[in-house]
Design a protein around this motif. Structure first.
Motif, PDB file in Angstrom:
ATOM      1  N   GLY A 245       2.713  11.247   7.011  1.00 24.46           N
ATOM      2  CA  GLY A 245       2.491  11.066   5.583  1.00 24.46           C
ATOM      3  C   GLY A 245       1.916   9.708   5.214  1.00 24.46           C
ATOM      4  N   ARG A 246       1.322   9.019   6.186  1.00 28.81           N
ATOM      5  CA  ARG A 246       0.681   7.734   5.877  1.00 28.81           C
ATOM      6  C   ARG A 246      -0.784   7.990   5.551  1.00 28.81           C
ATOM      7  NH1 ARG A 246       3.809   6.152  10.500  1.00 28.81           N
ATOM      8  NH2 ARG A 246       2.039   6.453  11.880  1.00 28.81           N
ATOM      9  N   ARG A 247      -1.170   7.786   4.319  1.00 33.87           N
ATOM     10  CA  ARG A 247      -2.576   7.929   3.977  1.00 33.87           C
ATOM     11  C   ARG A 247      -3.226   6.555   3.994  1.00 33.87           C
ATOM     12  NH1 ARG A 247      -6.574   7.312   0.552  1.00 33.87           N
ATOM     13  NH2 ARG A 247      -8.218   8.879   0.665  1.00 33.87           N
TER      14      ARG A 247
ATOM     15  N   SER B 297       0.813  -1.218   0.000  1.00 37.87           N
ATOM     16  CA  SER B 297       0.000   0.000   0.000  1.00 37.87           C
ATOM     17  C   SER B 297       0.844   1.264   0.000  1.00 37.87           C
ATOM     18  CB  SER B 297      -0.912   0.028   1.239  1.00 37.87           C
ATOM     19  OG  SER B 297      -1.665  -1.152   1.330  1.00 37.87           O
ATOM     20  N   GLY B 298       2.158   1.086   0.012  1.00 33.29           N
ATOM     21  CA  GLY B 298       3.024   2.257  -0.039  1.00 33.29           C
ATOM     22  C   GLY B 298       3.193   2.969   1.285  1.00 33.29           C
TER      23      GLY B 298
ATOM     24  N   SER C 200      -6.372   8.037  20.898  1.00 28.97           N
ATOM     25  CA  SER C 200      -6.654   7.510  19.558  1.00 28.97           C
ATOM     26  C   SER C 200      -6.680   8.621  18.513  1.00 28.97           C
ATOM     27  CB  SER C 200      -7.982   6.741  19.562  1.00 28.97           C
ATOM     28  OG  SER C 200      -7.816   5.505  20.229  1.00 28.97           O
ATOM     29  N   VAL C 201      -7.146   9.804  18.885  1.00 30.21           N
ATOM     30  CA  VAL C 201      -7.088  10.946  17.963  1.00 30.21           C
ATOM     31  C   VAL C 201      -5.627  11.232  17.599  1.00 30.21           C
ATOM     32  CG1 VAL C 201      -7.449  13.442  17.744  1.00 30.21           C
ATOM     33  CG2 VAL C 201      -9.246  12.000  18.753  1.00 30.21           C
ATOM     34  N   LEU C 202      -4.770  11.196  18.618  1.00 33.51           N
ATOM     35  CA  LEU C 202      -3.343  11.461  18.376  1.00 33.51           C
ATOM     36  C   LEU C 202      -2.718  10.403  17.469  1.00 33.51           C
ATOM     37  CD1 LEU C 202      -1.274  13.671  19.672  1.00 33.51           C
ATOM     38  CD2 LEU C 202      -3.662  13.723  20.364  1.00 33.51           C
ATOM     39  N   ALA C 203      -3.132   9.166  17.635  1.00 35.56           N
ATOM     40  CA  ALA C 203      -2.614   8.103  16.770  1.00 35.56           C
ATOM     41  C   ALA C 203      -2.937   8.409  15.310  1.00 35.56           C
ATOM     42  CB  ALA C 203      -3.204   6.754  17.181  1.00 35.56           C
ATOM     43  N   ASP C 204      -4.170   8.836  15.064  1.00 32.72           N
ATOM     44  CA  ASP C 204      -4.556   9.181  13.689  1.00 32.72           C
ATOM     45  C   ASP C 204      -3.815  10.416  13.204  1.00 32.72           C
ATOM     46  OD1 ASP C 204      -6.279   7.037  13.508  1.00 32.72           O
ATOM     47  OD2 ASP C 204      -8.097   8.191  13.884  1.00 32.72           O
ATOM     48  N   LEU C 205      -3.618  11.385  14.093  1.00 31.73           N
ATOM     49  CA  LEU C 205      -2.860  12.583  13.700  1.00 31.73           C
ATOM     50  C   LEU C 205      -1.410  12.218  13.372  1.00 31.73           C
ATOM     51  CD1 LEU C 205      -4.098  15.414  16.107  1.00 31.73           C
ATOM     52  CD2 LEU C 205      -4.394  15.272  13.618  1.00 31.73           C
TER      53      LEU C 205
END
Lengths: 442, 442
Positions: B322-324, A321-322, B311-316
């Motif tokens: 740069g992981r989409r 997935s890059g 969990s918000v911080l993990a997503d941030l």
């Protein structure tokens, strides 16, 4: 036309074969998830002829795993050979030098070379995924690498070796001794013919070293770990633990202390009410204490071909997935030197078991040595000696009776000094005292 | 000079305030991990004046959350306002239209609009991280999105609402009824003044809808979920469950069946020996059954400002690094339509409790209706009626005695038909029968 991710697979044992089968079985699903297919392209293994239930002819065969790593057609190396050096090390190093990603299940290799490999991978554009190296199918590597980014971790601990947990669970349930349960584990394929690596705690230590780096952002230092295995645990210890409200588990624990980061592997008394106490048999579990999240506990199969291959596939999906992830959750250049806490400074409660000669003043001598070293006692249990209880390492006089002490929080050095003083009084105890650390858990 | 990730924060309640504090507290660590700082840049909230323990003047203030989403300075929108429509929906939609990433804790919003938002985010280059929306600090979203990529999931289930689990745990431990435990939960701040959303299962259903999509790669369909809450559970049910070796938990369960994917939320009897049975109080737990990994179970705090903010911080951190990631683990265009299994086809064991009139033939009538519908009984328990046992919804004759049946695996439609037939025989039972589904667990 989207290019598939071409995998070079070094190792076709239980895990490697499971990787091939899983990629076959879930080809469409993986393509959906990753936006492109994942295909095994080149392989190496010790034996080419062995029947693995699938046809090898569709893969490019190499006799040498380094040749797989250097195969110009592959996009990623999967190393599932094992071994802390030799061909595994050479193959992984070759892939890193080429700048292609590496996925490995090899804890021994990374416990020894992890920091160096991660640093070099950052330089070459390679990456190292090792979800499969710790706790099999449990996603603890990505949890520490990604999910707890917004936390300061105070402790990570777990049951990281299914062989030991199986043996301890059997000892507890059946009242059998270590040797009998080990033999059973060997018969069932849960333990190797030479079980030293598992039962003496070294496998747990390798895994713990990786968790420590992930949790605390420090360089990998497996050599600094205090390691004790389970081979000295007796049914008497397990019975006593049960009476006192504890279970005995082989834990790997890394915790932040004032003096640095403790890394220790040893049999541990854990309260029966704790989540970790209830993880039985070959299951693994890892708990993380973070200042924001509190405690999260992950439980699942810690070994087995399919469960381990599941984690290999997760890392391969990242690559396909890059998503490039730093091996230890941050660029290797940002890993801090590991500052070891000295084991003598360890603070905690202790379970101490003595076989005490039945003569006036014997227990008073023990109590006074404890007091002299500033150790307070939470409970004292005098039990009738069971028929199977012998003092390890000494002929046991028939008059010796077991006494168990549970201490309040004290230090390792105080306990060791008190035990030494007690042992030096020739007429107080028979054999050697047993000492098991108690882990404070919510 | 590396650019910081600039966060626009819509909502400064418990979670939003915790996000600000965590980013402050772990600023250096986050920079180490992500390679660049994460800073809150713009905010909106209902009240500007409220004391949150930090100074708002360092942030750009907007009265309207949509203005935060459209603030040209921000790189990512964090939406922690709540609500399945209105301003939260508008703000998230605006950020997606701009093509900037969204991080949200809003399960209601995604349960309703998740598929549409994910599809549009793929088109605009936005992304949606919602680790905080399900089970608070437990990393179940990334586990399903990434870790089980090499698995076909057969079932995902969990305790997803801490309020309900707290109430059920108190009922079990103290023998109190639902109303008393709810009142206590309200006093302690574990339940809202209007608890309907939690105790009737709707909150669990929203979270389950998201887990279903992640686990099975299907479009989100919360409307298709069979939902029952815990308000009808009585101490008599809990006592009977205990005697029979079960505990009662409010589970959300999504499982693959021949007829499609079942999604159901209801009080569930789980074997005491199962991992999920031992998850008490406000904790949450989620279990995933995959064909490769077997079962993994994640346990942790399901709510609270800091755990959710973790969990918000993990997503941030994903965004900053740069992981989409695709919202539901694959491009939204690849999500399959959700094919609902009909609840009437649900197969499983059932606990049935009747208050039976003490007259000849009453039990025989029940037994014959069961047999007529092809339902086999695993156990039958006749208990003396406890003083607090009343048949809900009916005046209870003094002669009626409780009888409990545990069925072998049968179908929902058979059980419903049998119960209807029994109810139609006026003189057999008093009040309405109780029915609780039994979940088969390892």
């Amino acid at each position: 036309m989207v290019q598939p991710l071409k995998v070079g697979l070094a190792g076709l044992g239980t895990v490697g074969s499971a990787v091939v089968r899983l990629i076959d079985r879930h080809a469409d699903e993986l393509t959906d998830r990753c936006g492109r297919p994942i295909v095994v392209s080149a392989v190496s293994a010790r034996s080419r002829g062995r029947d693995r239930g699938f046809d090898l002819s569709r893969f490019r065969w190499h006799d040498d795993p380094v040749a797989v790593a250097n195969d110009p057609e592959i996009d990623v190396l999967v190393e599932v050979m094992g071994g802390e050096g030799g061909a595994a090390e050479a193959a992984v190093a070759a892939a890193i030098e080429r700048g292609i990603p590496v996925v490995t299940a090899n804890k021994a290799l990374l416990a020894r070379h992890g920091t160096r490999f991660a640093r070099r991978a950052d330089e070459t554009g390679s990456s190292i995924g090792f979800e499969a190296a710790v706790a099999g199918g449990i996603p603890i590597v990505r949890t520490l690498r990604e999910a707890i980014a917004g936390n300061a971790v105070s402790r990570v601990y777990g049951i990281l070796n299914g062989t030991c947990n199986y043996i301890l669970t059997r000892m507890e349930r059946e009242g059998l001794d270590f040797a009998a349960c080990l033999a059973e584990a060997q018969r069932l394929g849960y333990a190797e013919a030479d079980p030293t690596f598992d039962v003496e705690g070294f496998d747990t230590a390798h895994k713990l070293a990786l968790l420590t780096s992930l949790a605390f952002g420090t360089e990998v230092d497996a050599a600094a770990i205090h390691v004790e295995g389970i081979s000295a645990i007796t049914p008497a210890d397990i019975e006593a633990a049960d009476e006192l409200g504890y279970r005995i588990k082989l834990l790997g624990v890394a915790s932040r202390t004032e003096g640095g980061i403790e890394q220790r592997v040893h049999p541990t008394m854990v309260p029966k009410s704790s989540a970790i106490a209830r993880v039985d048999g070959v299951l693994n579990a890892v708990a993380v204490d973070g200042d924001a999240v509190g405690e999260i506990v992950l439980v699942g199969p810690g070994a087995g071909g399919d469960a381990t291959a599941s984690s290999v596939l997760a890392d391969l999906a990242d690559v396909a997935s890059g998503r490039r992830l730093s091996a230890f959750g941050r660029p290797a250049a940002r890993l801090k030197p590991y500052q070891a806490a000295r084991m003598k400074k360890h603070a905690g409660g202790y379970y101490l078991r003595f076989l005490v000669h039945d003569r006036p003043g014997a227990f008073a001598a023990i109590a006074s040595h404890m007091a002299a070293h500033g150790i307070s006692l939470e409970s004292i249990v005098q039990r009738r000696r069971a028929p199977h209880e012998d003092a390890p390492g000494a002929a046991t006089p028939a008059d010796a009776q077991p006494i168990i002490l549970i201490t309040y929080e004290t230090t390792e050095s105080a306990v060791r000094a008190a035990l030494e003083a007690i042992e030096n009084e020739q007429t107080v105890i028979a054999g050697r005292p047993r000492m098991i650390r108690i882990e404070k858990l919510a």
